[in-house]
Design an enzyme around this catalytic site. Structure first.
Site, PDB file in Angstrom:
ATOM      1  N   GLU A   1      -7.213   4.270  -3.837  1.00 61.06           N
ATOM      2  CA  GLU A   1      -6.774   5.440  -3.589  1.00 61.06           C
ATOM      3  C   GLU A   1      -7.759   6.613  -3.797  1.00 61.06           C
ATOM      4  O   GLU A   1      -8.035   6.630  -5.205  1.00 61.06           O
ATOM      5  CB  GLU A   1      -5.588   5.865  -4.419  1.00 61.06           C
ATOM      6  CG  GLU A   1      -5.002   7.119  -3.940  1.00 61.06           C
ATOM      7  CD  GLU A   1      -3.734   7.621  -4.805  1.00 61.06           C
ATOM      8  OE1 GLU A   1      -3.604   8.778  -5.333  1.00 61.06           O
ATOM      9  OE2 GLU A   1      -2.743   6.581  -5.113  1.00 61.06           O
TER      10      GLU A   1
ATOM     11  N   ARG B   1      -9.398  15.291  -4.872  1.00 59.74           N
ATOM     12  CA  ARG B   1      -9.943  16.437  -5.931  1.00 59.74           C
ATOM     13  C   ARG B   1     -11.175  16.738  -6.158  1.00 59.74           C
ATOM     14  O   ARG B   1     -11.643  17.515  -6.893  1.00 59.74           O
ATOM     15  CB  ARG B   1      -9.224  15.594  -7.262  1.00 59.74           C
ATOM     16  CG  ARG B   1      -8.017  15.325  -7.338  1.00 59.74           C
ATOM     17  CD  ARG B   1      -7.317  14.527  -8.529  1.00 59.74           C
ATOM     18  NE  ARG B   1      -7.786  15.164  -9.760  1.00 59.74           N
ATOM     19  CZ  ARG B   1      -7.960  14.397 -11.039  1.00 59.74           C
ATOM     20  NH1 ARG B   1      -7.358  13.169 -10.880  1.00 59.74           N
ATOM     21  NH2 ARG B   1      -8.251  15.012 -12.122  1.00 59.74           N
TER      22      ARG B   1
ATOM     23  N   LYS C   1       6.051   7.429  -4.218  1.00 67.93           N
ATOM     24  CA  LYS C   1       5.381   7.329  -5.609  1.00 67.93           C
ATOM     25  C   LYS C   1       6.279   8.057  -6.587  1.00 67.93           C
ATOM     26  O   LYS C   1       6.967   8.913  -6.279  1.00 67.93           O
ATOM     27  CB  LYS C   1       4.301   8.245  -5.358  1.00 67.93           C
ATOM     28  CG  LYS C   1       3.316   8.383  -6.654  1.00 67.93           C
ATOM     29  CD  LYS C   1       2.042   9.283  -6.293  1.00 67.93           C
ATOM     30  CE  LYS C   1       1.068   9.520  -7.545  1.00 67.93           C
ATOM     31  NZ  LYS C   1      -0.156  10.350  -7.108  1.00 67.93           N
TER      32      LYS C   1
END
Length: 324
Positions: A41, A45, A129
């Protein structure tokens, strides 16, 4: 469950990666794959995330790569166009979720409470999640949430590492865990991909927990089997149990030696290897090029795989996996 999420479930772990230099993306993906974790993943960012996903998709096609920390529909589109196969967000943004659902791309939004989960259900999601997992109460909180939402599964992320991942994966509603301990930022920056491969391998080992359950020895007849079994009993101070097709020599910890009364699988016999999660172990070994004899598969009362043989012998021994 979506097919992409099923693949993630069979791996059991999703490395959460922050990449500041897209040049590091391909060797990093290869290092993870070599260590037994063919998924990643890549978090949005940094400005390099989109290019990193694009490079991994093109150069490591067997890598199941997704995008994390996706906060807007624009980021989702950039990730999908770059080749991301799944989208992850830290919280529940209805616009982002709706956008991905409409595009047919699996999304696991961050859910931390019943209201989040109910929104996910409204969008037809069955996997979310759970973030930040440890700060929210860990497995205890997950079990509490699963009570009223039995059809929802989770990918907990946040505070998970080699010391507690098994606790999470042992809960049936957890399909995989997100974590970054096998991809520390300093090693990525240094380009120390050999160490990342080692950490990935250690992570898989901690999940699968391979251990030899027992060794089976082929004998020509029951008399010969009895003699072999007695010899091991005397040698290792083991108790004997006479079964219909074999004689077991073991102790309170379990059977150590199985002596077959007639020749069975393997030229010399068989080796049983127990694992914490047999489906994940089969997936891991299959990715390593091993094939399984499906005719040998045995299932429990819940139709869960509990025993299966590898097709080829190793050193004259048949090899089979056993669910711990």
């Amino acid at each position: 469950m979506n097919e992409i999420l099923k693949k993630i479930s069979l791996i059991g772990i999703v490395p959460v990666i922050k990449i500041n230099d897209a040049e590091k993306a391909v060797p990093l993906a290869k290092a993870l794959s070599d260590g037994g974790i063919p998924t990643a993943e890549i978090t949005f960012r940094t400005e390099q995330a989109e290019e990193a996903i694009n490079r991994i998709t093109k150069n490591v096609p067997d890598m199941l790569v997704g995008a994390g920390t996706v906060l807007t529909t624009e980021q989702a589109d950039r990730a999908i166009n770059a080749g991301a196969k799944f989208i992850v967000s830290p919280g529940f943004n209805p616009k982002v979720v709706e956008h991905c659902v409409r595009k047919g791309v699996p999304i696991t939004p961050g859910c931390s409470n019943p209201s989040d989960i109910e929104q996910a259900i409204e969008f037809g999601l069955d996997v979310v999640k759970f973030f930040p997992a440890e700060a929210l109460g860990g497995v205890k909180m997950l079990k509490a949430l699963s009570g009223p939402y039995g059809n929802i599964s989770f990918i907990p992320t946040g505070g998970i590492d080699a010391t507690n991942i098994k606790e999470y994966l042992s809960f049936s509603k957890v399909i995989a865990c997100g974590g970054s301990w096998m991809v520390p930022e300093n090693l990525i920056k240094q380009g120390n991909f050999e160490k990342i491969t080692i950490l990935a391998r250690e992570a898989i080992e901690s999940i699968l927990g391979f251990k030899i359950s027992h060794v089976g020895i082929n004998c020509e007849n029951e008399e010969q089997a009895g003699g072999v079994a007695v010899s091991f009993s005397k040698l290792l101070n083991l108790d004997l149990y006479n079964g219909s097709t074999s004689i077991f020599a073991g102790n309170s910890a379990g059977n150590i030696i199985e002596v077959m009364k007639t020749p069975n699988r393997g030229k010399h016999g068989h080796i049983a290897i127990k694992t914490n999660y047999i489906d994940r172990a089969v997936n891991y070994m299959t990715s390593r090029g091993y094939k399984f004899d499906q005719s040998t598969a045995k299932y429990d009362s819940n139709n869960k795989l509990r025993d299966i043989y590898i097709e080829n012998e190793i050193g004259g021994f048949a090899i089979h996996l056993v669910q711990q």
